[in-house]
Each structure stands twice: as C-alpha cells, then as structure tokens.
Design a protein around this motif. Structure first.
Motif, PDB file in Angstrom:
ATOM      1  N   ASN A  52       0.793  -1.233   0.000  1.00  0.00           N
ATOM      2  CA  ASN A  52       0.000   0.000   0.000  1.00  0.00           C
ATOM      3  C   ASN A  52       0.823   1.280   0.000  1.00  0.00           C
ATOM      4  O   ASN A  52       0.367   2.309  -0.500  1.00  0.00           O
ATOM      5  CB  ASN A  52      -0.921   0.021   1.234  1.00  0.00           C
ATOM      6  CG  ASN A  52      -1.869  -1.152   1.291  1.00  0.00           C
ATOM      7  OD1 ASN A  52      -2.600  -1.405   0.340  1.00  0.00           O
ATOM      8  ND2 ASN A  52      -1.877  -1.868   2.409  1.00  0.00           N
ATOM      9  N   THR A 131      -3.030  10.423   8.056  1.00  0.00           N
ATOM     10  CA  THR A 131      -3.793   9.376   7.405  1.00  0.00           C
ATOM     11  C   THR A 131      -3.112   8.053   7.703  1.00  0.00           C
ATOM     12  O   THR A 131      -2.082   8.003   8.389  1.00  0.00           O
ATOM     13  CB  THR A 131      -3.912   9.624   5.888  1.00  0.00           C
ATOM     14  OG1 THR A 131      -4.864   8.704   5.332  1.00  0.00           O
ATOM     15  CG2 THR A 131      -2.568   9.433   5.175  1.00  0.00           C
ATOM     16  N   ASP A 132      -3.697   6.962   7.212  1.00  0.00           N
ATOM     17  CA  ASP A 132      -3.119   5.631   7.411  1.00  0.00           C
ATOM     18  C   ASP A 132      -2.403   5.179   6.146  1.00  0.00           C
ATOM     19  O   ASP A 132      -2.683   5.665   5.039  1.00  0.00           O
ATOM     20  CB  ASP A 132      -4.204   4.618   7.788  1.00  0.00           C
ATOM     21  CG  ASP A 132      -4.672   4.777   9.225  1.00  0.00           C
ATOM     22  OD1 ASP A 132      -3.970   5.442  10.008  1.00  0.00           O
ATOM     23  OD2 ASP A 132      -5.744   4.239   9.559  1.00  0.00           O
ATOM     24  N   ASP A 134      -2.639   2.561   4.404  1.00  0.00           N
ATOM     25  CA  ASP A 134      -3.415   1.840   3.392  1.00  0.00           C
ATOM     26  C   ASP A 134      -4.505   2.711   2.771  1.00  0.00           C
ATOM     27  O   ASP A 134      -5.450   2.198   2.171  1.00  0.00           O
ATOM     28  CB  ASP A 134      -4.038   0.579   3.993  1.00  0.00           C
ATOM     29  CG  ASP A 134      -4.968   0.872   5.166  1.00  0.00           C
ATOM     30  OD1 ASP A 134      -5.007   2.024   5.627  1.00  0.00           O
ATOM     31  OD2 ASP A 134      -5.649  -0.070   5.621  1.00  0.00           O
ATOM     32  N   CYS A 135      -4.369   4.017   2.901  1.00  0.00           N
ATOM     33  CA  CYS A 135      -5.366   4.943   2.351  1.00  0.00           C
ATOM     34  C   CYS A 135      -4.904   5.559   1.039  1.00  0.00           C
ATOM     35  O   CYS A 135      -3.720   5.531   0.705  1.00  0.00           O
ATOM     36  CB  CYS A 135      -5.652   6.071   3.357  1.00  0.00           C
ATOM     37  SG  CYS A 135      -6.537   5.522   4.838  1.00  0.00           S
ATOM     38  N   GLN A 136      -5.861   6.123   0.320  1.00  0.00           N
ATOM     39  CA  GLN A 136      -5.578   6.933  -0.856  1.00  0.00           C
ATOM     40  C   GLN A 136      -6.234   8.293  -0.669  1.00  0.00           C
ATOM     41  O   GLN A 136      -7.363   8.367  -0.165  1.00  0.00           O
ATOM     42  CB  GLN A 136      -6.092   6.255  -2.130  1.00  0.00           C
ATOM     43  CG  GLN A 136      -5.306   5.003  -2.504  1.00  0.00           C
ATOM     44  CD  GLN A 136      -5.680   4.483  -3.877  1.00  0.00           C
ATOM     45  OE1 GLN A 136      -6.719   3.867  -4.055  1.00  0.00           O
ATOM     46  NE2 GLN A 136      -4.823   4.753  -4.860  1.00  0.00           N
ATOM     47  N   SER A 160     -13.669   9.520   5.568  1.00  0.00           N
ATOM     48  CA  SER A 160     -12.978   8.428   4.878  1.00  0.00           C
ATOM     49  C   SER A 160     -13.992   7.358   4.508  1.00  0.00           C
ATOM     50  O   SER A 160     -14.917   7.073   5.267  1.00  0.00           O
ATOM     51  CB  SER A 160     -11.859   7.840   5.740  1.00  0.00           C
ATOM     52  OG  SER A 160     -12.340   7.442   6.998  1.00  0.00           O
ATOM     53  N   GLN A 198      -7.684   7.872   9.768  1.00  0.00           N
ATOM     54  CA  GLN A 198      -7.461   7.892   8.320  1.00  0.00           C
ATOM     55  C   GLN A 198      -7.533   9.306   7.749  1.00  0.00           C
ATOM     56  O   GLN A 198      -7.054   9.548   6.643  1.00  0.00           O
ATOM     57  CB  GLN A 198      -8.511   7.007   7.629  1.00  0.00           C
ATOM     58  CG  GLN A 198      -8.422   5.550   8.024  1.00  0.00           C
ATOM     59  CD  GLN A 198      -9.655   4.765   7.630  1.00  0.00           C
ATOM     60  OE1 GLN A 198     -10.646   5.335   7.162  1.00  0.00           O
ATOM     61  NE2 GLN A 198      -9.635   3.467   7.821  1.00  0.00           N
ATOM     62  N   ASN A 199      -8.119  10.239   8.522  1.00  0.00           N
ATOM     63  CA  ASN A 199      -8.289  11.591   7.994  1.00  0.00           C
ATOM     64  C   ASN A 199      -8.521  12.576   9.136  1.00  0.00           C
ATOM     65  O   ASN A 199      -9.666  12.906   9.459  1.00  0.00           O
ATOM     66  CB  ASN A 199      -9.463  11.623   7.008  1.00  0.00           C
ATOM     67  CG  ASN A 199      -9.432  12.843   6.098  1.00  0.00           C
ATOM     68  OD1 ASN A 199      -8.540  13.681   6.196  1.00  0.00           O
ATOM     69  ND2 ASN A 199     -10.406  12.933   5.202  1.00  0.00           N
ATOM     70  N   VAL A 247     -11.111  10.845   1.811  1.00  0.00           N
ATOM     71  CA  VAL A 247     -10.084   9.809   1.726  1.00  0.00           C
ATOM     72  C   VAL A 247     -10.762   8.455   1.531  1.00  0.00           C
ATOM     73  O   VAL A 247     -11.888   8.243   1.987  1.00  0.00           O
ATOM     74  CB  VAL A 247      -9.247   9.802   3.029  1.00  0.00           C
ATOM     75  CG1 VAL A 247      -8.382   8.553   3.136  1.00  0.00           C
ATOM     76  CG2 VAL A 247      -8.396  11.064   3.116  1.00  0.00           C
ATOM     77  N   SER A 248     -10.101   7.538   0.851  1.00  0.00           N
ATOM     78  CA  SER A 248     -10.626   6.176   0.720  1.00  0.00           C
ATOM     79  C   SER A 248      -9.624   5.186   1.286  1.00  0.00           C
ATOM     80  O   SER A 248      -8.418   5.438   1.305  1.00  0.00           O
ATOM     81  CB  SER A 248     -10.924   5.843  -0.746  1.00  0.00           C
ATOM     82  OG  SER A 248      -9.731   5.843  -1.513  1.00  0.00           O
ATOM     83  N   THR A 249     -10.144   4.064   1.769  1.00  0.00           N
ATOM     84  CA  THR A 249      -9.291   3.032   2.340  1.00  0.00           C
ATOM     85  C   THR A 249      -9.762   1.667   1.861  1.00  0.00           C
ATOM     86  O   THR A 249     -10.902   1.518   1.394  1.00  0.00           O
ATOM     87  CB  THR A 249      -9.302   3.095   3.875  1.00  0.00           C
ATOM     88  OG1 THR A 249      -8.344   2.183   4.405  1.00  0.00           O
ATOM     89  CG2 THR A 249     -10.673   2.731   4.431  1.00  0.00           C
TER      90      THR A 249
END
Length: 362
Positions: A52, A131-132, A134-136, A160, A198-199, A247-249
């Motif tokens: 990731n 963020t984490d 594994d996020c985009q 997210s 994540q955000n 954000v997406s995960t």
C-alpha cells in the motif's frame, strides 16, 4: 418483554433523531482557501505496508499544496517486509520525505501511538495532517484539511470511505458510513466524540498541549478517538464535508478480519463511561436496542416487527443522509442486509469488546 423492547428502542431512536437533525446543520459549501499558508507536516505510521505504501506516497507527492510548505514524515514501525526499502527510495528522491525507522517496541507506549508520536515530534509544520498507510488521498487533500484547521481551529475530522465493489465491500462501506454519519450528526450540534485516524488534522501546538499520547499510552487502539476528544475539549473541532478532502481506504478481506476489527473498535467504549458519559449512553442505547430486538426475535415478542421497522427507517435516514452529505451512494439491498444483521451483530461485538480479545499489530 414488549415494554422493555419499546423502552430500549425509544431511547436509542431519541439519539438517532438528534443525529438526523444534526446532519442538516452542516454548511455544504467548500472550504475556503486561506491567503496565508502554514507549513504542514503529513504524518503516517506504517507497519508491513509494502502493498500500500507506494500508492500513498504517489498521492502525497502530487498534492496541490505548495512544496516549500509541505513535509511528509512516515514512521516505519519495525516492518519486516519491503516497506523500509520503499520508504528509503522515496526519501532519496524527495528531500521533503522523511523516513523514521523504529527498531524496537517502546515498553511504555502502545506501538502505533509510539510511532505517531515519534513522527509528530519530528514535525516542523504548524499543522499536522494524518492518514493511514493503506489509504488513498486526492491531490487537494492537504489544502482542504489545512484550510479547515486554519479557519476553525481545534481538530478537523475528515471523511474516509471504504472502497470496493463486491457485496462484502459495500457492506463494510455502509457499516463504516453509519459510524461516520453518526459522528457528523453529533458534530452538527458541536458535539465531538470520535473520528478516524485515516483523515484528521490539527495544530501541532494542540498536540503538545494535551501531552501527546502520554495520557493514553497503555491503550492499544483508540488514538483517533482520544485526539478528537482531547483537542476538541481545549480548542473545538469541525467536520470537513468538502469533497476535496475525502479519503478512501481498502476493505478487510475476510469476515474474520472484519469481526476482529470491530471488536477492537468496540473495546474503546468502556473508557468513555466517565470521560464522555453521553457518548457512552449513546453506545449503550444502541447495544440495548439491538439486544432487545435480538431477544424479541428469539421469544417472538409482540411488537417486534414494529420496533424493527422504526429502527430500520430511522437508521436508514442516517445512512442515506450521511451518504448524500459525503457523496457516497448507498445500495438499498446492501442496507437491507446490514439492517437485518445488526440486532445479532451489535450485541455480540459489544460483549466481545469487553474481553479485549482481538489481534493487532504489536
């Protein structure tokens, strides 16, 4: 049994109505960009994220925020895969990417909190954006989150979304959206109880004011909930509903992983009994409502269908209104499946959360 069923359902639905009203209190206009830009430090903790981390780095180096006002700090927490090599290569190519290698566990602080604290202490930016691994994130993510912090102060809670097209992916998306929408509903009333790591974004000075993660150093998870509660208590908070900040995960791959993740999240509920009694009351009401429905199904209690129907409608409003607020379409069929599972799932997860029996990266 019928009286208990209606009492538990009624108490929970009072909270749900409060959430629904709060969802209408958000201003849907985009966050305005401030003329004076602060330096921003993007902070990420990563452990064994070779699949990731390269994708996240790609997103981070393509931010629209001015390069001279940006740094990226990634704490590599004892990875045993190729995460370190990927980070070394990125740091060699880009001078504003800093790779912090953590070699050993800190016996006095949980591993992820220790990794994040090391990265934040290294940060030179006035604003921290997290963020984490594994996020985009979109190209406008930093600009939107930093602008929100500058405009509102305190901590900004970003949205997210769990990505994926399969039925199980969409089920996870709805489950996570239900939590996010509830947070947004309470946030509409300026009540801030939780968020997702994540955000998140906040001023570094506020992190220092709450003494970092030291007050919760022994807790394995819940770093995001702690940050929201601690920083909002001293400087307020805001929900960022700007689509440019979303954000997406990735979803988890198996039902076992999903259950394990939810047990870990549920384990943080006990800590709110004294710190946030109204938050705990909301969580307890959800548990009791679903437990009452579960018991009512087993005992074939009178009124069980009506109680379930009310819960189905009101929770559906939360999720579909939350989906509209965060531009996330919801499948009615997947929502139906989610709603049917909840009375069985919530009591089990809630009780298992009390045991603290779950796996986590140590």
């Amino acid at each position: 049994m019928t009286v208990i069923l209606y009492l538990c359902t009624g108490l929970y639905l009072c909270f749900v109505l409060f959430i629904i009203a709060g969802l209408f209190k958000h201003n849907t206009s985009a966050v305005k960009t401030n003329n004076e830009l602060s330096k921003v430090s993007i902070v990420v903790a990563a452990r064994n994220e070779e699949n990731n981390i390269a994708s996240l780095i790609h997103d981070l180096i393509h931010q629209t925020y001015p390069r001279d006002k940006l740094e990226i700090i990634i704490a590599n927490d004892r990875s045993t895969d190729q995460t370190g090599a990927i980070l070394n290569e990125a740091a060699a190519k880009h001078s504003y990417i800093h790779h912090i290698q953590i070699e050993e566990c800190n016996p006095e602080m949980a591993s992820k909190k220790h990794a994040l604290q090391q990265a934040i202490q290294r940060a030179t930016g006035d604003i921290i954006v997290c963020t984490d691994a594994d996020c985009q994130v979109p190209q406008t993510w930093v600009s939107s989150m930093a602008s929100s912090v500058k405009s509102n102060g305190g901590i900004t809670i970003g949205f997210s979304k769990i990505a994926g097209e399969s039925f199980f992916d969409q089920y996870q998306m709805i489950d996570f959206l239900s939590i996010t929408a509830a947070n947004a509903g309470f946030g509409g009333w300026k009540v801030f109880w939780s968020g997702s790591g994540q955000n998140l974004s906040y001023e570094k000075k506020n992190f220092d004011l709450i003494n970092g993660f030291t007050p919760v150093k022994d807790q394995i998870s819940g770093d995001d909930m702690y940050l929201v509660q601690a920083i909002s208590a001293i400087d307020g908070a805001a929900i960022n509903i700007d689509p440019q900040s979303f954000v997406s995960t990735q979803p988890v791959k198996t039902v076992k992983d999903f259950v394990n993740q939810r047990i870990r999240w549920s384990s943080n509920a006990r800590g709110n009994v004294r710190k946030k009694p109204w938050f705990f009351s909301f969580l307890l009401s959800a548990f009791l409502c679903n437990l009452a429905l579960f018991s009512g199904f087993l005992l074939q209690s009178k009124g069980i269908q009506f109680a379930f129907f009310l819960k189905f409608i009101f929770e559906g409003l939360v999720i579909f209104l939350g989906g509209r607020l965060f531009e996330t379409p919801v499948s009615p069929l997947v929502y139906l499946a989610w709603a049917v599972v909840q009375p069985f799932y919530i009591p089990c997860i809630g009780l298992l959360g009390l045991t603290n029996i779950y796996s986590w990266k140590k």
